[in-house]
Design a protein around this motif. Structure first.
Motif, short mmCIF file in Angstrom:
data_model
loop_
_atom_site.label_atom_id
_atom_site.label_comp_id
_atom_site.label_asym_id
_atom_site.label_seq_id
_atom_site.Cartn_x
_atom_site.Cartn_y
_atom_site.Cartn_z
N ALA A 224 3.14 15.36 -8.78
CA ALA A 224 3.62 16.17 -7.65
C ALA A 224 5.12 16.42 -7.75
O ALA A 224 5.59 17.54 -7.49
N GLN A 225 5.87 15.39 -8.10
CA GLN A 225 7.31 15.55 -8.23
C GLN A 225 7.65 16.47 -9.39
O GLN A 225 8.53 17.34 -9.28
N HIS B 144 1.18 9.26 -6.11
CA HIS B 144 1.45 10.67 -5.86
C HIS B 144 2.41 11.23 -6.91
O HIS B 144 2.21 12.32 -7.45
N ARG C 153 0.74 4.21 -2.80
CA ARG C 153 0.42 5.60 -2.48
C ARG C 153 1.51 6.55 -2.97
O ARG C 153 1.22 7.59 -3.58
N LEU C 154 2.77 6.19 -2.74
CA LEU C 154 3.86 7.06 -3.18
C LEU C 154 3.95 7.12 -4.70
O LEU C 154 4.12 8.20 -5.28
N GLU D 188 0.82 -1.20 0.00
CA GLU D 188 0.00 0.00 0.00
C GLU D 188 0.86 1.26 0.00
O GLU D 188 0.54 2.24 -0.68
N SER E 39 0.90 11.36 -10.41
CA SER E 39 -0.07 12.46 -10.54
C SER E 39 0.60 13.80 -10.83
O SER E 39 -0.09 14.80 -11.03
N ASN F 18 6.10 10.74 6.05
CA ASN F 18 4.87 11.13 5.36
C ASN F 18 4.94 10.74 3.88
O ASN F 18 5.76 11.29 3.13
N LEU F 19 4.07 9.82 3.48
CA LEU F 19 4.11 9.33 2.09
C LEU F 19 3.42 10.29 1.12
O LEU F 19 3.38 10.02 -0.09
N SER F 20 2.86 11.38 1.62
CA SER F 20 2.26 12.37 0.72
C SER F 20 3.31 13.35 0.19
O SER F 20 3.01 14.17 -0.68
N ASP F 21 4.53 13.27 0.71
CA ASP F 21 5.62 14.10 0.20
C ASP F 21 6.10 13.57 -1.15
O ASP F 21 6.16 12.35 -1.34
N PRO F 22 6.45 14.43 -2.10
CA PRO F 22 6.97 13.96 -3.40
C PRO F 22 8.44 13.54 -3.27
O PRO F 22 9.35 14.22 -3.71
#
Length: 443
Positions: free
Chosen positions: A154-155, A149, A145-146, A141, A152, A372-376
Motif C-alpha cells: 500500500a505504501q 498493510h 495490521r499496519l 495486533e 502488501s 485508522n490503521l488501514s492508512d499507509p
C-alpha cells in the motif's frame, strides 16, 4: 529489472530457536537445484512438498522430512530457492548445516540477505521490505495490521503514484523549456501543473503529519506517571505490570531513575514510565532524576499526574510541560470520604479499584492517537525525513513564482529524487545495508 549482485548460494535456518517440532532451512542461489538433488536424490515438482530422506556427502541419512523447490522467477528472491523441513533437534540441524557447507559456492546467509536479494531482483521495493521486517517484529495486533498493510504494497503504491505525478509535471515543464517553439507543445504549460503540484504538496504534508501516528503504532504510545514523592507512582506501575518492577517505599526520593514497562492495550503498544517524585531537593542524584522526569513528561503522549488522596496537603505537580494530562487521585481506600473536584479518576491499588477504568482510558487515548490503521502510514524516521525533504522541495518549486523556470524545475527534480529514495527507485546503495541489517538471519 535489477539483478542480484552475488552468484553464491546462501542458506540459513529460517524457523527460529531450537529445539522445535519442525525446523526450516531455506536456500537461494544458482546451486539450489544441485544441492537438493544431491541431498534428496531427486528434485521434487515445483512448489510441491515432497517427502524425502536427506543424506550427507557420504550417503549417511541425516533425517527424513519435506523438501520444496521454487524455480525462478516465481520464488521469494527471484532466484532458484528451496526449503528443507526437518525435525527441529539441534543435532539434526547441525548435521544438515554441516552438509550444506560442503557444497562449493554455498555459504550461510547474512541478516536480511534473502530479502535483500528479493529487492535486488525486483520482487518488491524498500517499503515492502521494511514492512516485512516490521511484520516479523510485531508484538501487538495494531503493529501486525499496519505492518501487513505496508508489506502488501500500500505504501509503495502511494509513493509510486506521487512520484509519477512529479515526473509528469517535470516532463511538461521541461518540454516547455526545451521545445517552446514546437507547435505540438502547448503554451504556458506551467499554468497546467502548478495548481496540481500545490495540491500534491498538501497531500504529502498531511501524510508527513500522519507520521506521528505511524511511529506511535510502531514504537508505542508513551504514558508518563508523575507526582509528588509518595503519591503512589511506583505502586501504580507495579499494579499495571502485574509484578514488582519498581521499589515501593514510604521514604521520599526512592525512585530516582526512569522505569518503563510495555503494555498491549487494544492491540497497541503502550509504554508506561515511572519517574522520580517532583519536589525541590538538594540531593544531586535525585535532582537529576527529577529533571529526567520533567523531560520525559514533556515528550509524552499522555501524562498521568497523581495526587495522594490520603494526604489533604498533597497536590498535583504544577510544573508539567504537557497539555495532555490525566489527573488521578490515588490511595482512595485510605480516605474514601475525601473528595477532589479536579480528579478525572480515583483509584486504589491496594483494593484494585479504578485500575480497569484507568486502563480503558489509556487504551482509548492510544486508539484515538493511532487513528485508522488501514492508512499507509509512514512508520520509519527514514521515511519521514525523505518525505519532509520532498515536501520542502515541492513547496519551493510551487511558491518561487519569480524564479526562472529552470530553477523551479530543479526543485521538482530534487523532490522526485527524495521520494524515489524511499522506495529505492533511485540509487540507494548507501541505505541498503541499514535497511536489511534489521532483519533476522534466514529472512
Amino acid at each position: 529489472m535489477k539483478q542480484s549482485v552475488s552468484g553464491e548460494t546462501i542458506f540459513a535456518l529460517s524457523s527460529g530457536r531450537l529445539p522445535s517440532g519442525v525446523a526450516v532451512i531455506r536456500l537461494s542461489g544458482p546451486e539450489t537445484r544441485f544441492v537438493i538433488e544431491t541431498i534428496c536424490g531427486k528434485l521434487p515438482a515445483p512448489r510441491v512438498a515432497a517427502l524425502r530422506t536427506f543424506v550427507d556427502g557420504d550417503g549417511n541419512p541425516i533425517d527424513r522430512g519435506l523438501v520444496i523447490y521454487f524455480p525462478p522467477p516465481r520464488s521469494f528472491t527471484g532466484e532458484e530457492c528451496g526449503e528443507f523441513h526437518l525435525h527441529g533437534g539441534k543435532a539434526v540441524i547441525d548435521a544438515m548445516i554441516t552438509c550444506m557447507y560442503s557444497f562449493e559456492g554455498c555459504r550461510m546467509a547474512e541478516a536480511g540477505e534473502f530479502t535483500k536479494r528479493a529487492y535486488a531482483n525486483g520482487k518488491f521495493d524498500l517499503t515492502v521490505a521494511e514492512g516485512l521486517a516490521d511484520l516479523i517484529a510485531a508484538e501487538t495486533e495494531g503493529q501486525r495490521r499496519l505492518a501487513l498493510h505496508i508489506a502488501s504494497g500500500a505504501q509503495a503504491s502511494l509513493y509510486s503514484g506521487w512520484r509519477q505525478e512529479l515526473i509528469r509535471a517535470r516532463a511538461l515543464i521541461e518540454a516547455e523549456l526545451d521545445f517552446a517553439d514546437e507547435a505540438d507543445v502547448p503554451g504556458s504549460v506551467s499554468d497546467q501543473v502548478w495548481t496540481d503540484l500545490s495540491e500534491l504538496g498538501q497531500r504529502i504534508s498531511k501524510h508527513v503529519a500522519d507520521g506521528k501516528r505511524g511511529v506511535l503504532v510502531r514504537d508505542g504510545f508513551r504514558v508518563v506517571i508523575v507526582g509528588e514523592p509518595n503519591a503512589g507512582k511506583s505502586s501504580l506501575l507495579n499494579a499495571l505490570a502485574g509484578s514488582d518492577v519498581a521499589i515501593v517505599s514510604d521514604e521520599p526520593g526512592t525512585t530516582r531513575d526512569l522505569i518503563e514497562i510495555k503494555l498491549d492495550l487494544g492491540g497497541l503498544p503502550v509504554l508506561v514510565t515511572d519517574t522520580a517524585g517532583l519536589r525541590d531537593t538538594e540531593g544531586k542524584v535525585e535532582r537529576i532524576g527529577i529533571n529526567r522526569a520533567r523531560e520525559r513528561a514533556a515528550a509524552a503522549d499522555l501524562v498521568v499526574a497523581l495526587v495522594d488522596l490520603s494526604n489533604a496537603a498533597a497536590d498535583f505537580p504544577g510544573d508539567v510541560d504537557n497539555a495532555a494530562v490525566l489527573r488521578v487521585g490515588t490511595k482512595f481506600d485510605l480516605n474514601p470520604a475525601y473528595k477532589r473536584d479536579d480528579c478525572d479518576l480515583v483509584i486504589s491499588v491496594r483494593d484494585n479499584d479504578g485500575l480497569e477504568a484507568l486502563l480503558a482510558i489509556l487504551a482509548k487515548r492510544a486508539a484515538e492517537a493511532a487513528g485508522n490503521l488501514s492508512d499507509p502510514l509512514p512508520t520509519r524516521r527514514r521515511h519521514l525525513a525523505l518525505l519532509a525533504e520532498t515536501s520542502h522541495e515541492l513547496e519551493m518549486a510551487v511558491t518561487q513564482n519569480n524564479a526562472p523556470l529552470e530553477v523551479r524545475a530543479e526543485f521538482l527534480r530534487r523532490a522526485s529524487f527524495a521520494l524515489g529514495r524511499i522506495t529505492g527507485h533511485v540509487d540507494v546503495e548507501d541505505i541498503l545495508d541499514v535497511v536489511f541489517s534489521q532483519f533476522c538471519i534466514g529472512k
